[in-house]
Design a protein around this motif. Structure first.
Motif, short mmCIF file in Angstrom:
data_model
loop_
_atom_site.label_atom_id
_atom_site.label_comp_id
_atom_site.label_asym_id
_atom_site.label_seq_id
_atom_site.Cartn_x
_atom_site.Cartn_y
_atom_site.Cartn_z
N VAL A 152 0.80 -1.23 0.00
CA VAL A 152 0.00 0.00 0.00
C VAL A 152 0.83 1.28 0.00
O VAL A 152 0.44 2.29 -0.57
CB VAL A 152 -0.99 0.03 1.19
CG1 VAL A 152 -2.11 -0.97 0.98
CG2 VAL A 152 -0.29 -0.23 2.51
N TYR A 153 2.01 1.23 0.64
CA TYR A 153 2.84 2.44 0.72
C TYR A 153 3.75 2.58 -0.49
O TYR A 153 4.45 3.58 -0.64
CB TYR A 153 3.71 2.42 2.00
CG TYR A 153 4.51 1.14 2.14
CD1 TYR A 153 5.70 0.99 1.46
CD2 TYR A 153 4.03 0.07 2.89
CE1 TYR A 153 6.42 -0.19 1.55
CE2 TYR A 153 4.74 -1.10 2.99
CZ TYR A 153 5.94 -1.23 2.32
OH TYR A 153 6.63 -2.39 2.39
N CYS A 154 3.79 1.55 -1.34
CA CYS A 154 4.73 1.53 -2.46
C CYS A 154 4.04 1.83 -3.79
O CYS A 154 4.49 2.65 -4.56
CB CYS A 154 5.43 0.17 -2.51
SG CYS A 154 6.74 0.04 -3.76
N THR A 213 17.42 -5.23 -7.43
CA THR A 213 16.17 -4.95 -6.74
C THR A 213 15.11 -4.69 -7.80
O THR A 213 15.26 -5.09 -8.96
CB THR A 213 16.37 -3.78 -5.73
OG1 THR A 213 15.11 -3.44 -5.17
CG2 THR A 213 17.02 -2.56 -6.32
N GLY A 214 14.01 -4.05 -7.43
CA GLY A 214 12.96 -3.81 -8.40
C GLY A 214 11.95 -2.82 -7.82
O GLY A 214 12.31 -2.05 -6.93
N GLY A 215 10.76 -2.98 -8.23
CA GLY A 215 9.97 -4.15 -8.57
C GLY A 215 10.44 -5.37 -7.79
O GLY A 215 11.20 -5.27 -6.85
N GLU A 216 9.97 -6.51 -8.19
CA GLU A 216 10.45 -7.73 -7.55
C GLU A 216 11.47 -8.39 -8.50
O GLU A 216 11.10 -8.87 -9.57
CB GLU A 216 9.26 -8.67 -7.25
CG GLU A 216 9.65 -10.05 -6.77
CD GLU A 216 10.69 -10.04 -5.64
OE1 GLU A 216 10.62 -9.20 -4.74
OE2 GLU A 216 11.61 -10.88 -5.69
N PRO A 217 12.75 -8.38 -8.11
CA PRO A 217 13.77 -8.87 -9.05
C PRO A 217 13.55 -10.31 -9.49
O PRO A 217 13.82 -10.67 -10.63
CB PRO A 217 15.08 -8.73 -8.26
CG PRO A 217 14.70 -8.58 -6.84
CD PRO A 217 13.35 -7.94 -6.84
N LEU A 218 12.99 -11.14 -8.59
CA LEU A 218 12.87 -12.55 -8.94
C LEU A 218 11.66 -12.86 -9.82
O LEU A 218 11.45 -14.02 -10.20
CB LEU A 218 12.85 -13.41 -7.66
CG LEU A 218 14.14 -13.33 -6.82
CD1 LEU A 218 14.05 -14.21 -5.58
CD2 LEU A 218 15.38 -13.73 -7.64
N THR A 258 17.43 -7.59 -3.04
CA THR A 258 16.33 -7.26 -2.13
C THR A 258 15.08 -7.87 -2.73
O THR A 258 14.79 -7.65 -3.91
CB THR A 258 16.16 -5.73 -2.01
OG1 THR A 258 17.35 -5.18 -1.47
CG2 THR A 258 15.01 -5.38 -1.10
N THR A 259 14.37 -8.63 -1.94
CA THR A 259 13.23 -9.37 -2.49
C THR A 259 12.07 -9.38 -1.51
O THR A 259 12.27 -9.22 -0.30
CB THR A 259 13.65 -10.84 -2.80
OG1 THR A 259 12.51 -11.58 -3.20
CG2 THR A 259 14.29 -11.53 -1.59
N ASN A 260 10.87 -9.59 -2.04
CA ASN A 260 9.72 -9.74 -1.13
C ASN A 260 9.59 -11.19 -0.66
O ASN A 260 8.71 -11.50 0.13
CB ASN A 260 8.42 -9.25 -1.79
CG ASN A 260 8.04 -10.05 -3.03
OD1 ASN A 260 8.39 -11.22 -3.17
ND2 ASN A 260 7.30 -9.42 -3.93
N1 SAM Z 1 10.24 -6.26 -4.28
C1 SAM Z 1 11.43 -6.17 -3.50
C2 SAM Z 1 11.11 -6.08 -2.03
O1 SAM Z 1 9.93 -6.14 -1.68
O2 SAM Z 1 12.02 -5.99 -1.23
C3 SAM Z 1 12.38 -5.07 -3.90
C4 SAM Z 1 11.83 -3.72 -4.24
S1 SAM Z 1 10.98 -2.87 -2.93
C5 SAM Z 1 10.58 -1.35 -3.74
C6 SAM Z 1 12.34 -2.49 -1.86
C7 SAM Z 1 12.02 -1.96 -0.49
O3 SAM Z 1 11.49 -0.68 -0.60
C8 SAM Z 1 11.03 -2.79 0.29
O4 SAM Z 1 11.58 -3.08 1.55
C9 SAM Z 1 9.85 -1.88 0.42
O5 SAM Z 1 9.18 -2.12 1.62
C10 SAM Z 1 10.51 -0.53 0.40
N2 SAM Z 1 9.66 0.59 0.01
C11 SAM Z 1 8.81 0.70 -1.03
N3 SAM Z 1 8.22 1.91 -1.07
C12 SAM Z 1 8.71 2.60 -0.02
C13 SAM Z 1 8.50 3.91 0.48
N4 SAM Z 1 7.69 4.76 -0.11
N5 SAM Z 1 9.21 4.28 1.57
C14 SAM Z 1 10.07 3.43 2.18
N6 SAM Z 1 10.31 2.18 1.75
C15 SAM Z 1 9.64 1.76 0.68
#
Ligand code: SAM
Length: 330
Positions: free
Chosen positions: A26-28, A65-70, A97-99
């Motif tokens: 939701v925050y992304c 990283t990504g998005g979801e790199p995997l 970095t992955t979910n």
């Molecule tokens: N899909 C991968 C993951 O979930 O880790 C890699 C990409 S994701 C954008 C990388 C990190 O950025 C995650 O830990 C996510 O929680 C965090 N993230 C995304 N939007 C954010 C925001 N607005 N502020 C702080 N962290 C954020």
């Protein structure tokens, strides 16, 4: 060697290999995100060439990283290929970095490729809350992924975005869980990046407050450890675990920034929190040699700004940068 105008040596490259993700945190992201057309993406061969050029210029650590790199198709071909730089000693670390959603499938191959540590993003240990935060994520799959990563020999760091009214009552539980599992834990302040549905002011939780509150229950001792990233670490006396804080809003550490970021379309952002960028795709594609690419990278590094100026308050209704975290990669 890449030295920026503020005498900082650039040794850490973060590459967003895709802007797509199988979660909609939701925050992304907004739920109905529009992603880039696939034809705009660098191919895996181009991403390898790009990373290799950075290694030649002195990068010692690469994070995908990504998005979801995997979820990028055939991503293991890129990771296995980049592993050669770890084997030759040209790279100290190759990591992702992955979910966690695909880790069960990929953990052994990641280790095989030379990856030794992974960051797994996990904001809650409550399955219902996990579903609410990630919208599309499956909690059990992530847990199975974490277990598979551990079994494969990967060191795990859990990244948790601190969200007011959402998971602020869970930090104690996360600290205890990570301590007992032997995982590092890093708490991250939510950053004003990209439009989402809803108001970030409602989500923002200053980690300076969180730390003060944690100190009422845990013995936190500052550590000098630096992993090459923006986190500052403490030791949790009661668990022996390591706890990091990433505080781009309450306290930025731009003066020691050693990073640049490249998107999956080959745009280099010299700062996560600024719009200025540098196109690397055109020079990459303009010739088979890497001279143009190298020159473009160095020109961009010469424009790396002193730092970002994220602000979250009611007067700043717009995000500080228009692009989502999934474009530049977190
Ligand atoms: N899909 C991968 C993951 O979930 O880790 C890699 C990409 S994701 C954008 C990388 C990190 O950025 C995650 O830990 C996510 O929680 C965090 N993230 C995304 N939007 C954010 C925001 N607005 N502020 C702080 N962290 C954020």
């Amino acid at each position: 060697m890449m030295i920026d105008p503020f005498d900082r040596r650039i040794s850490y490259l973060r590459v967003s290999v895709t802007d797509r993700c199988d979660f909609r945190c939701v925050y992304c992201m907004a739920e109905d995100m529009t992603f880039l057309p696939k034809r705009d993406l660098l191919t895996l061969e181009e991403l390898d060439r790009l990373c290799t050029t950075f290694v030649g210029l002195g990068v010692r650590k690469i994070r995908l990283t990504g998005g979801e790199p995997l979820v990028r198709r055939n991503i293991m071909a890129l990771i296995a290929g980049l592993g050669r730089h770890v084997r030759t000693g040209d790279l100290d670390e190759l990591t992702i970095t992955t979910n966690g959603s695909q880790l069960e499938r990929f953990a052994p191959a990641l280790f095989e490729a030379g990856v030794r540590r992974v960051n797994v993003s996990l904001d809650t240990l409550d399955p219902a809350r996990f579903a609410a935060i990630t919208r599309w994520g499956k909690y059990e799959r992530v847990m199975a992924g974490i277990e598979a990563a551990r079994a494969a020999g990967l060191k795990i760091k859990i990244n948790t975005v601190a969200l007011k009214g959402t998971n602020e009552d869970e930090f104690d539980r996360l600290i205890a869980w990570c301590g007992s599992e032997g995982f590092d834990l890093t708490l991250i302040e939510t950053m004003p990046m990209g439009d989402i549905e809803g108001d970030r002011t409602d989500q923002y939780l200053p980690l300076s407050h969180v730390r003060r509150s944690l100190e009422e229950r845990w013995t936190l001792t500052d550590l000098p450890d630096r992993t090459g990233g923006p986190a500052r670490y403490v030791r949790v006396g009661e668990t022996g675990g390591r706890l990091g804080f990433i505080t781009p809003l309450t306290h930025n550490f731009c003066e020691s920034c050693n990073r640049v970021r490249v998107t999956c379309t080959g745009t280099m952002y010299m700062c996560l929190g600024q719009e200025d960028a540098c196109d690397l795709r055109a020079p990459l594609r303009a010739s088979e040699g890497d001279d143009l690419l190298r020159a473009a990278i160095l020109e961009g590094i010469g424009r790396k700004p002193r730092g970002h100026d994220f602000v979250i308050d009611r007067r700043h209704a717009r995000p500080a940068v228009a692009r989502h975290m999934s474009v530049t990669g977190g």
